[in-house]
Design an enzyme around this catalytic site. Structure first.
Site, PDB file in Angstrom:
ATOM      1  CG  ASP A   1      -1.870   1.035   1.238  1.00  0.00           C
ATOM      2  OD1 ASP A   1      -2.129   1.948   0.392  1.00  0.00           O
ATOM      3  OD2 ASP A   1      -2.742   1.192   2.358  1.00  0.00           O
TER       4      ASP A   1
ATOM      5  CG  ASP B   1      -3.722   4.827  -1.564  1.00  0.00           C
ATOM      6  OD1 ASP B   1      -3.164   3.807  -1.404  1.00  0.00           O
ATOM      7  OD2 ASP B   1      -4.605   5.195  -0.752  1.00  0.00           O
TER       8      ASP B   1
END
Length: 434
Positions: free
Chosen positions: A134, A321
């Site tokens: 992430d 992201d």
């Protein structure tokens, strides 16, 4: 384009995005042929022949990790739950009606999502865990031995690691959809591919919500800068890599595509750039906010086949992201975007929804102007799963709720190759080859 008629067409299923399984790749050359690069190796093959105890392959400071699509059994990856989790992750307000909708919608009807995970080793010898990779987070966390409700997940056993160090700070994360994990911190070695990072601060969960209990992944490995963490004052995994010069170049590249018949859906490449994965040249953009992977988005437009281009009044800082599926804008920007989708509306309960045949009504693509160049996302990729009880309507992959920045998640990455350059605080983007 509001004068276009809505066509009668079958409902779309939504986007098969997300699902990471790290396994060895048979080749180290980032300029290898597309055919060779797409040969993924199973976990059994890895155990039989590949070096290293966490999946991946490395030589001269680079290694590739194949992305395998994996369908989640948890409800957190439905569009409604994903919206809520994304807003809370970035410290944004969540509408109360969205929380109520997430609580009421059964998983079996809205848990269509697919998520990414990577096989990461923790401890010495490494204990292997499935962790989200992430870029929007900085933490490394996973289930600990003391977690009585984490039976679905593999748990880290400190007594089996010779490099384990107790730290004992309280640690926890929580999201607006009610999901949470909490516990204490330790220090130990993290291994991904043949890359070993010692003395990394790790959160061990001793308790977690039901949403995490039924999730496929065991935890998370953040790839953001230090300072973007629920564990204050730590050096992130990424910054540990850079400060200790573990990679040939302090970069990693992300390539995501639709899964093939073998469930291969792309790869992460650490330490190098694979030029066979994109068209043209990379557009390099400096980071607007160094602690995030945040750049400036110059504009957004619709390019509709046979009609032309419609420029929208959407611009500003944008975070890339990998841990977010959707594209998130503020209320005004989301309204401006959906102006280009005939009949799209902002439901009080469900947020932005659109006709399930939107890609036929508006055939073409959505373009993001970054660094003076346009990067496209097909309209069909903006249509999510059907809304229960609203025949012909689907969730939109573009949602509202952001404030001072736009979030570009996997919907964007699926069409565009992105290089995250920690050394020069910049991002490189080019259209992906699929």
């Amino acid at each position: 384009f509001q004068d276009l008629d809505v066509l009668n067409a079958p409902l779309l299923d939504g986007l098969p995005i997300a699902g990471l399984e790290l396994a060895a790749l048979g080749g180290d050359d980032p300029k290898s042929s597309s055919q060779d690069a797409e040969k993924s190796i199973s976990a059994a093959d890895l155990k039989d022949g590949a070096e290293g105890t966490a999946s991946g392959w490395q030589e001269n400071g680079t290694f590739k990790i194949p992305v395998t699509a994996h369908k989640s059994t948890g409800g957190r990856v439905s569009t409604m739950a994903t919206r809520v989790r994304t807003l809370q992750k970035h410290m944004l307000d969540v509408p109360g009606k969205w929380l109520q909708a997430v609580e009421k919608l059964p998983v079996k009807e809205y848990g269509f999502g697919i998520e990414y995970y990577g096989e990461v080793g923790v401890g010495t010898p490494p204990q292997i865990f499935k962790l989200d990779l992430d870029t929007g987070s900085g933490d490394v966390w996973l289930a600990g031995q003391q977690c009585q409700v984490c039976s679905r997940h593999k748990k880290f056993n400190p007594s089996k690691s010779s490099t384990y160090k107790a730290e004992g700070r309280k640690w926890g994360i929580s999201y607006g959809d009610g999901s949470f994990a909490a516990g204490y911190t330790i220090r130990d070695t993290v291994k991904i591919g043949n890359l070993t990072v010692p003395n990394q601060v790790i959160g061990l969960a001793t308790n977690e919500s039901h949403a995490y209990q039924v999730d496929t992944v065991d935890g998370l490995l953040g790839l953001s800068y230090s300072g973007v963490s629920f564990i204050p004052g730590v050096t992130t995994f990424l910054d540990n890599i850079v400060e200790n010069s573990y990679l040939k170049e302090p970069i990693f590249s992300v390539y995501i595509k639709e899964k093939d018949e073998n469930d291969y859906a792309g790869e992460y490449l650490f330490g190098d750039i694979d030029r066979s994965r994109f068209s043209g040249e990379l557009t390099w953009v400096p980071l607007h906010q160094p602690k995030f992977w945040e750049i400036m988005l110059d504009g957004v437009s619709f390019n509709v086949d046979g009609i032309g281009k419609e420029v929208m009044d959407i611009r500003g800082p944008a975070i890339i992201d990998t841990g977010t599926t959707l594209i998130v804008m503020n209320d005004e920007q989301a309204t401006e975007f959906h102006r280009g989708i005939p009949m799209a509306e902002n439901s009080d309960i469900y947020g932005w929804i659109m006709p399930c045949n939107a890609d036929q009504v508006v055939p073409g693509n959505l373009s993001f102007t970054i660094g003076g160049n346009d990067f496209s996302v097909p309209i069909k990729n903006l249509v999510r799963e059907p809304v229960k009880g609203l025949d012909g309507w689907c969730f939109s992959a573009v949602t509202s709720g952001a404030s001072n920045f736009i979030i570009l998640g996997d919907v964007f990455l699926r069409s565009n190759y992105v290089v995250f350059d920690r050394g020069q605080a910049r991002v490189g983007i080019a259209p992906s080859k699929h």
